[in-house]
Scaffold this active site. Structure first.
Site, PDB file in Angstrom:
ATOM      1  N   GLU A 177       0.795  -1.226   0.000  1.00 40.34           N
ATOM      2  CA  GLU A 177       0.000   0.000   0.000  1.00 40.34           C
ATOM      3  C   GLU A 177       0.831   1.281   0.000  1.00 40.34           C
ATOM      4  OE1 GLU A 177      -3.922  -1.930   2.160  1.00 40.34           O
ATOM      5  OE2 GLU A 177      -2.711  -0.490   3.297  1.00 40.34           O
ATOM      6  N   GLU A 364      -5.164  -8.673   0.736  1.00 41.90           N
ATOM      7  CA  GLU A 364      -5.841  -8.344   1.992  1.00 41.90           C
ATOM      8  C   GLU A 364      -7.323  -8.160   1.707  1.00 41.90           C
ATOM      9  OE1 GLU A 364      -4.467  -5.054   4.367  1.00 41.90           O
ATOM     10  OE2 GLU A 364      -2.361  -5.559   4.040  1.00 41.90           O
TER      11      GLU A 364
END
Length: 456
Positions: A177, A364
């Protein structure tokens, strides 16, 4: 109470997926390991951030967390018993590189070597994330990711780790991320290192992407047959209304939130419209940088939690657009995030149509609820179980539509230190009693186990 193997509405069967589909859970080093000052580990930006009053809601830190550093064998036993065939973990840079110019810390490398061996002994495929936000504090004091030299320091770390573990680990994620590293940490200031400068944030983003691009060939050189990718946090976007102003705001937000990452990673450079909008805040880009960022990868990791609804908001930095809270009446998690399984399919379809990565992995996907241990010791997290089942159903539909999804990692294996939320939020399929470190498989974890035990 419903039984853990009860069929959930919208839940697929294990046989709906390929026999070689990867089923895992994900964690990150700072959130679970603890042992913050043991065996040569040095301070990270999250240690410093958490020690700053007011930065973490409950005043806690990851100094002990889930004590995974000492209890990893128990945790890998749980993963094995759950039926996972893959596990995504991250490697703490402060455990490996104690200072600029210092030799790699062998005790840190030894820990991850033992962890990897433990996975393989239990039939679990290791997926290593090289950077999940725990930058060494000594590098932040030299400017952090805003300094180009940090790219070289990252490559030294990657080189040390892949040389040691590359004989057993084939799957590597360069960064988790980059949006959070850059924007949450350096513009919004709600994550470490807690800075609030937009220009700095965009320079951080560029250097993170550049370090990814330069790491890919290094990993491949050190690990024959390596499969390398990056994990991005992405959201399907919706305009708050059909008005021209809201649609334009969504496009501006999309340029920075989505295309700012996916376009350069696929050889298209930064979006021209976004560069024009950000003006002098644009990052310094050296010759050859964009070519390096666009290196071919083997897969893309997608982290999905919720959709974003965007409205025109003149004066709202940085692009006169604002993400609205979920609409009234929408189902939400304890984080206030909208529950929207259909958004996962929408997002995967867009990535596939626009960029066509050869393989996609959900690296995720998970949910936070206010879990309670009942008198009989169970955690009846029916909402998380339903969340999990419905998102697997959406993933199945995306695969049927031609999206090449090859694996799924639930967030998270265990409850953990949830960044600025501290220990107030729980995402795990396994409950952690932080006073005793007792592990309890929640009903969601039992459901996942039952799902994985179905015939393929």
């Amino acid at each position: 109470m419903t039984t853990p193997d009860q069929i959930e509405p919208g839940a697929p069967a294990r046989s709906d997926f390929a026999r070689d589909f990867l089923w895992g859970c994900a964690t990150s080093s700072y959130q679970i390991e603890g042992a913050a000052s043991e065996d040569g580990r040095v301070e990270s930006i999250w240690d410093r951030f958490a020690a700053t009053p007011g930065k973490v809601r409950d005043g806690s830190s990851g100094a002990v967390a889930c004590d995974h550093y000492h209890r990893w064998e128990e945790d890998m036993g749980i993963a094995r018993d759950m039926g996972l065939n893959a596990y995504r973990f991250s490697i703490a840079w402060p455990r490996i590189m104690p200072g600029v110019g210092a030799a790699p810390n062998q005790q840190g490398l030894d820990f991850y070597s033992r962890l990897v061996d433990g996975m393989l002994e239990r039939g679990i495929q290791p997926w290593a994330t090289l950077y999940h936000w725990d930058l060494p504090q000594y590098l932040q004091e030299r400017g952090g990711w805003a300094e180009r030299d940090t790219v070289q320091r990252y490559l030294e770390f990657v080189d040390a780790v892949t040389r040691r573990l590359g004989d057993r680990v084939q799957h590597w994620i360069t960064h988790n991320e980059p949006w959070c590293t850059a924007i949450l940490g350096n513009f919004e200031g709600i994550h470490a290192p807690g800075l609030t400068d937009f220009r700095t944030a965009l320079q951080v983003c560029h250097h993170v992407l550049l370090s990814h691009g330069k790491a890919v060939p290094l990993i491949r050189n050190n690990v024959p047959g390596a499969r390398v990718g990056i994990s991005l946090s992405l959201h399907p976007l919706r305009a708050a209304s059909d008005s021209a102003a809201d649609r334009a705001a969504m496009e501006r937000h999309d340029g920075l939130r989505y295309r700012w990452f996916l376009d350069p990673l696929h050889g298209r450079g930064y979006p021209a419209s976004t560069l024009e909008q950000i003006g002098d805040a644009a990052p310094v880009v050296h010759e050859g940088d964009m070519e390096a960022i666009a290196v071919a990868t083997d897969f893309m990791g997608v982290n999905y939690y919720f959709p974003e609804t965007v409205a025109d908001a003149p004066g709202h930095e940085p692009l006169d657009a604002r993400v609205l809270p979920p609409p009234a009446g929408a189902e939400t998690t304890a984080m206030g995030w909208e529950v929207a399984p259909e958004g996962l399919g929408e997002l995967l379809g867009r990535i596939h149509a626009d960029y066509a990565p050869q393989e996609l992995y959900i690296t995720e996907n998970g949910s936070c609820y206010d879990d309670e241990v009942l008198a009989d010791g169970t955690v009846n997290d029916v909402q998380r179980r339903r969340y999990l089942a419905r998102h697997l159903g959406a993933m199945k539909d995306a695969i049927a539509a031609g999206v090449p999804v090859k694996g799924y990692f639930a967030w998270s294996l265990v409850d953990n230190f949830e960044w600025a939320e501290g220990y107030l939020r729980r995402f795990g399929l396994v409950h952690i009693d932080y006073k005793t470190q007792q592990r309890r498989l929640k009903e969601s974890g039992k459901w996942y186990r039952a799902f994985l035990r179905q015939p393929t």
